[in-house]
Write a protein that holds these residues in place. Structure first.
Motif, PDB file in Angstrom:
ATOM      1  N   VAL A 151       0.860  -1.185   0.000  1.00 28.25           N
ATOM      2  CA  VAL A 151       0.000   0.000   0.000  1.00 28.25           C
ATOM      3  C   VAL A 151       0.897   1.236   0.000  1.00 28.25           C
ATOM      4  CG1 VAL A 151      -1.691   1.347   1.317  1.00 28.25           C
ATOM      5  CG2 VAL A 151      -1.922  -1.143   1.139  1.00 28.25           C
ATOM      6  N   TYR A 200       0.788   5.207   0.347  1.00 27.83           N
ATOM      7  CA  TYR A 200      -0.169   6.140   0.944  1.00 27.83           C
ATOM      8  C   TYR A 200       0.422   7.551   1.027  1.00 27.83           C
ATOM      9  CZ  TYR A 200      -3.507   8.144   4.185  1.00 27.83           C
ATOM     10  OH  TYR A 200      -4.463   8.944   4.743  1.00 27.83           O
ATOM     11  N   SER A 212      -4.279   6.665  -2.021  1.00 32.18           N
ATOM     12  CA  SER A 212      -3.509   5.425  -1.907  1.00 32.18           C
ATOM     13  C   SER A 212      -3.677   4.546  -3.133  1.00 32.18           C
ATOM     14  CB  SER A 212      -3.931   4.625  -0.656  1.00 32.18           C
ATOM     15  OG  SER A 212      -5.238   4.119  -0.814  1.00 32.18           O
ATOM     16  N   LYS A 228       3.730   0.728   2.891  1.00 32.21           N
ATOM     17  CA  LYS A 228       3.505  -0.354   3.847  1.00 32.21           C
ATOM     18  C   LYS A 228       3.440  -1.679   3.076  1.00 32.21           C
ATOM     19  CE  LYS A 228       2.525  -2.671   7.468  1.00 32.21           C
ATOM     20  NZ  LYS A 228       3.660  -2.972   8.360  1.00 32.21           N
ATOM     21  N   LEU A 232       2.466  -5.391   3.128  1.00 33.49           N
ATOM     22  CA  LEU A 232       1.550  -6.231   3.896  1.00 33.49           C
ATOM     23  C   LEU A 232       1.732  -7.667   3.430  1.00 33.49           C
ATOM     24  CD1 LEU A 232      -0.568  -5.366   6.005  1.00 33.49           C
ATOM     25  CD2 LEU A 232      -2.137  -4.967   4.113  1.00 33.49           C
ATOM     26  N   ARG A 233       2.306  -8.505   4.289  1.00 35.03           N
ATOM     27  CA  ARG A 233       2.511  -9.913   3.937  1.00 35.03           C
ATOM     28  C   ARG A 233       1.196 -10.670   4.068  1.00 35.03           C
ATOM     29  NH1 ARG A 233       6.290  -7.516   6.347  1.00 35.03           N
ATOM     30  NH2 ARG A 233       8.502  -7.913   6.003  1.00 35.03           N
ATOM     31  N   PRO A 239     -13.305  -6.055   1.740  1.00 23.58           N
ATOM     32  CA  PRO A 239     -13.172  -6.942   2.902  1.00 23.58           C
ATOM     33  C   PRO A 239     -14.007  -8.211   2.726  1.00 23.58           C
ATOM     34  CG  PRO A 239     -13.719  -4.692   3.588  1.00 23.58           C
ATOM     35  CD  PRO A 239     -13.927  -4.762   2.099  1.00 23.58           C
ATOM     36  N   ASP A 247      -6.133 -11.965   7.075  1.00 23.92           N
ATOM     37  CA  ASP A 247      -5.769 -11.226   8.281  1.00 23.92           C
ATOM     38  C   ASP A 247      -4.889 -12.120   9.149  1.00 23.92           C
ATOM     39  OD1 ASP A 247      -5.544  -9.661  10.462  1.00 23.92           O
ATOM     40  OD2 ASP A 247      -7.669  -9.607  10.950  1.00 23.92           O
ATOM     41  N   ALA A 248      -3.749 -11.585   9.583  1.00 19.76           N
ATOM     42  CA  ALA A 248      -2.805 -12.370  10.381  1.00 19.76           C
ATOM     43  C   ALA A 248      -3.391 -12.773  11.724  1.00 19.76           C
ATOM     44  CB  ALA A 248      -1.513 -11.582  10.590  1.00 19.76           C
ATOM     45  N   MET A 253     -14.020  -7.664  11.519  1.00 23.82           N
ATOM     46  CA  MET A 253     -14.583  -6.549  10.741  1.00 23.82           C
ATOM     47  C   MET A 253     -15.686  -5.854  11.536  1.00 23.82           C
ATOM     48  SD  MET A 253     -15.934  -6.645   6.823  1.00 23.82           S
ATOM     49  CE  MET A 253     -17.371  -7.694   7.084  1.00 23.82           C
ATOM     50  N   GLU A 281       0.626  -3.224  13.705  1.00 22.22           N
ATOM     51  CA  GLU A 281       1.160  -2.854  12.390  1.00 22.22           C
ATOM     52  C   GLU A 281       0.253  -3.407  11.308  1.00 22.22           C
ATOM     53  OE1 GLU A 281       4.122  -1.070  12.075  1.00 22.22           O
ATOM     54  OE2 GLU A 281       4.078  -0.966  14.274  1.00 22.22           O
ATOM     55  N   GLY A 282      -0.075  -2.596  10.311  1.00 21.38           N
ATOM     56  CA  GLY A 282      -0.905  -3.099   9.233  1.00 21.38           C
ATOM     57  C   GLY A 282      -1.587  -2.001   8.456  1.00 21.38           C
ATOM     58  N   VAL A 283      -2.739  -2.314   7.896  1.00 19.47           N
ATOM     59  CA  VAL A 283      -3.500  -1.385   7.058  1.00 19.47           C
ATOM     60  C   VAL A 283      -4.981  -1.507   7.426  1.00 19.47           C
ATOM     61  CG1 VAL A 283      -4.298  -0.927   4.686  1.00 19.47           C
ATOM     62  CG2 VAL A 283      -1.877  -1.411   5.117  1.00 19.47           C
ATOM     63  N   VAL A 326      -8.717  -0.973   6.088  1.00 14.78           N
ATOM     64  CA  VAL A 326      -9.518  -0.745   4.887  1.00 14.78           C
ATOM     65  C   VAL A 326     -10.913  -0.286   5.323  1.00 14.78           C
ATOM     66  CG1 VAL A 326     -10.607  -1.820   2.876  1.00 14.78           C
ATOM     67  CG2 VAL A 326      -8.240  -2.395   3.476  1.00 14.78           C
ATOM     68  N   TYR A 377     -14.566   0.503   3.926  1.00 19.63           N
ATOM     69  CA  TYR A 377     -15.288   0.087   2.734  1.00 19.63           C
ATOM     70  C   TYR A 377     -16.766   0.476   2.822  1.00 19.63           C
ATOM     71  CZ  TYR A 377     -17.055  -2.848  -1.009  1.00 19.63           C
ATOM     72  OH  TYR A 377     -17.660  -3.280  -2.157  1.00 19.63           O
ATOM     73  N   ALA A 411      -7.522   2.808   1.895  1.00 12.49           N
ATOM     74  CA  ALA A 411      -6.606   1.947   2.642  1.00 12.49           C
ATOM     75  C   ALA A 411      -5.617   2.855   3.363  1.00 12.49           C
ATOM     76  CB  ALA A 411      -5.879   0.994   1.701  1.00 12.49           C
ATOM     77  N   ILE A 412      -5.580   2.763   4.688  1.00 13.61           N
ATOM     78  CA  ILE A 412      -4.728   3.649   5.495  1.00 13.61           C
ATOM     79  C   ILE A 412      -3.779   2.805   6.342  1.00 13.61           C
ATOM     80  CG2 ILE A 412      -4.715   5.580   7.120  1.00 13.61           C
ATOM     81  CD1 ILE A 412      -7.841   5.695   6.598  1.00 13.61           C
ATOM     82  N   PHE A 440      -1.207   1.746   9.347  1.00  8.48           N
ATOM     83  CA  PHE A 440      -1.028   2.147  10.748  1.00  8.48           C
ATOM     84  C   PHE A 440       0.244   1.506  11.287  1.00  8.48           C
ATOM     85  CE2 PHE A 440      -2.357  -1.841  12.747  1.00  8.48           C
ATOM     86  CZ  PHE A 440      -3.189  -2.406  11.798  1.00  8.48           C
ATOM     87  N   LEU A 488     -17.983  -0.397   6.501  1.00  8.66           N
ATOM     88  CA  LEU A 488     -17.244  -1.534   7.052  1.00  8.66           C
ATOM     89  C   LEU A 488     -15.793  -1.114   7.315  1.00  8.66           C
ATOM     90  CD1 LEU A 488     -18.544  -4.233   4.529  1.00  8.66           C
ATOM     91  CD2 LEU A 488     -19.627  -3.353   6.610  1.00  8.66           C
ATOM     92  N   LYS A 537     -12.213  -2.838   8.241  1.00  8.83           N
ATOM     93  CA  LYS A 537     -11.448  -4.081   8.405  1.00  8.83           C
ATOM     94  C   LYS A 537      -9.998  -3.726   8.756  1.00  8.83           C
ATOM     95  CE  LYS A 537     -10.200  -8.288   8.350  1.00  8.83           C
ATOM     96  NZ  LYS A 537     -10.552  -9.085   9.530  1.00  8.83           N
ATOM     97  N   VAL A 538      -9.557  -4.185   9.905  1.00  7.87           N
ATOM     98  CA  VAL A 538      -8.176  -3.980  10.332  1.00  7.87           C
ATOM     99  C   VAL A 538      -7.371  -5.191   9.898  1.00  7.87           C
ATOM    100  CG1 VAL A 538      -6.653  -3.685  12.314  1.00  7.87           C
ATOM    101  CG2 VAL A 538      -8.915  -2.591  12.304  1.00  7.87           C
ATOM    102  N   LEU A 539      -6.390  -4.943   9.057  1.00 12.86           N
ATOM    103  CA  LEU A 539      -5.588  -6.025   8.482  1.00 12.86           C
ATOM    104  C   LEU A 539      -4.196  -5.970   9.111  1.00 12.86           C
ATOM    105  CD1 LEU A 539      -6.336  -8.049   6.259  1.00 12.86           C
ATOM    106  CD2 LEU A 539      -5.671  -6.330   4.591  1.00 12.86           C
ATOM    107  N   ARG A 540      -3.892  -6.961   9.959  1.00 10.90           N
ATOM    108  CA  ARG A 540      -2.570  -7.000  10.600  1.00 10.90           C
ATOM    109  C   ARG A 540      -1.528  -7.502   9.612  1.00 10.90           C
ATOM    110  NH1 ARG A 540      -6.611  -8.148  13.410  1.00 10.90           N
ATOM    111  NH2 ARG A 540      -6.857  -7.687  15.632  1.00 10.90           N
ATOM    112  N   ASP A 541      -0.347  -6.952   9.717  1.00 14.18           N
ATOM    113  CA  ASP A 541       0.776  -7.460   8.923  1.00 14.18           C
ATOM    114  C   ASP A 541       1.234  -8.796   9.522  1.00 14.18           C
ATOM    115  OD1 ASP A 541       2.945  -7.933   7.390  1.00 14.18           O
ATOM    116  OD2 ASP A 541       4.057  -6.150   7.998  1.00 14.18           O
TER     117      ASP A 541
END
Lengths: 134, 134, 134
Positions: A36, A38, A93, A127, A129-130, B97, B131-132, C1, C32-34, C36, C38, C95-96, C98, C125, C127-131
């Protein structure tokens, strides 16, 4: 997350940041996922477009200037209302998948920082993202 | 990451790829995360809009043609400068999502490949990002 | 979500949802992550722009109304064809990134639900996406 700096020299200008985005992906060591890119500014954005003929970027800027001209009777009093509008049209982004540690950009695609209120010193966040399945 | 092929038949055309995106999510087995749909071309994009009345897609294409007409004095000499501009306005990716292995599309939403310089053979990349925390 | 509700009061209106997005990130506990954000509707979108002067949002809405006026000879017969077009121009997600559990928004950036066919009750919506490397 990596923070890169971009210096712009004109009011409206697209600056190629593809190599920098690829560098951030390399340094992360990640193999599968999404990058991503941004832009944390409200009078600039980021877009993906042709990397060969610079006239394409000039045309995108030209159309935006025609559709959203500077100083055309806006409410916002700082003289850059058009820049804010252009930022929302282009977006703040982009999300680019990668596989085998390589960005899935098309042959003719480059990533461009889109300045709409320069010249300024700007920041771009990258960023990596894996994918958790990786 | 899955690569799907799209064949377009007109210069400007929106092609519904919702079922294909859902198929990629199903095959991944992922339960929670975000799907990124990415177009690796510079004269096409991807957007989400109404899946019921095809007139909506015709209206989006019609407005883009009115705002960014073909052959209106652009610098880029290949005759598709307008297609590049439309691609940057619509964007090259969408992020959707999903939860419980189901895309969180609204009732009336479909995913559309947005062709602006067809007819052509195109590719669309679909990356399912788990999502991890899952 | 997380699913949040937004009530709009005008046909076109930008509603600040920054605090709600930050709340969803806090509750997730992710570091850590992004994120989204939506919008599962086809006549509304989401955008990032200035959080200080509300005139900026009025200017974005004003330009979109000038470029894509209501009732300007569209095919779609429900009277909101312009709303669908504006949704595709602004986009249905942002997509932001963090880091350190903090959204990487710029100083002047806020997240705005973009209503183009209100007043309505809407959903957003988050959605917090962890790395996965986290």
């Amino acid at each position: 997350m990596e923070v890169m700096k971009v210096s712009t020299r004109r009011r409206s200008e697209f600056i190629d940041i593809t190599v920098e985005v690829e560098g951030a992906l390399d340094r992360s060591g990640a193999e599968e996922g999404v990058v991503v890119v941004y832009v944390p500014h409200t009078t600039a954005g980021v877009t993906i477009n042709e990397n060969a003929d610079p006239d394409v970027r000039a045309d995108v800027i030209g159309v935006l200037e025609r559709l959203v001209p500077q100083g055309a009777g806006y409410r916002h009093a700082e003289g850059n209302a058009d820049s804010h509008v252009k930022a929302s049209l282009v977006g703040s982004s982009v999300a680019i998948p990668f596989s085998g540690s390589k960005l899935a950009l098309g042959t003719w695609q480059g990533v461009y920082f889109a300045e709409f209120d320069g010249p300024r010193s700007r920041r771009v966040l990258v960023k990596v993202l894996r994918d958790a399945a990786g």
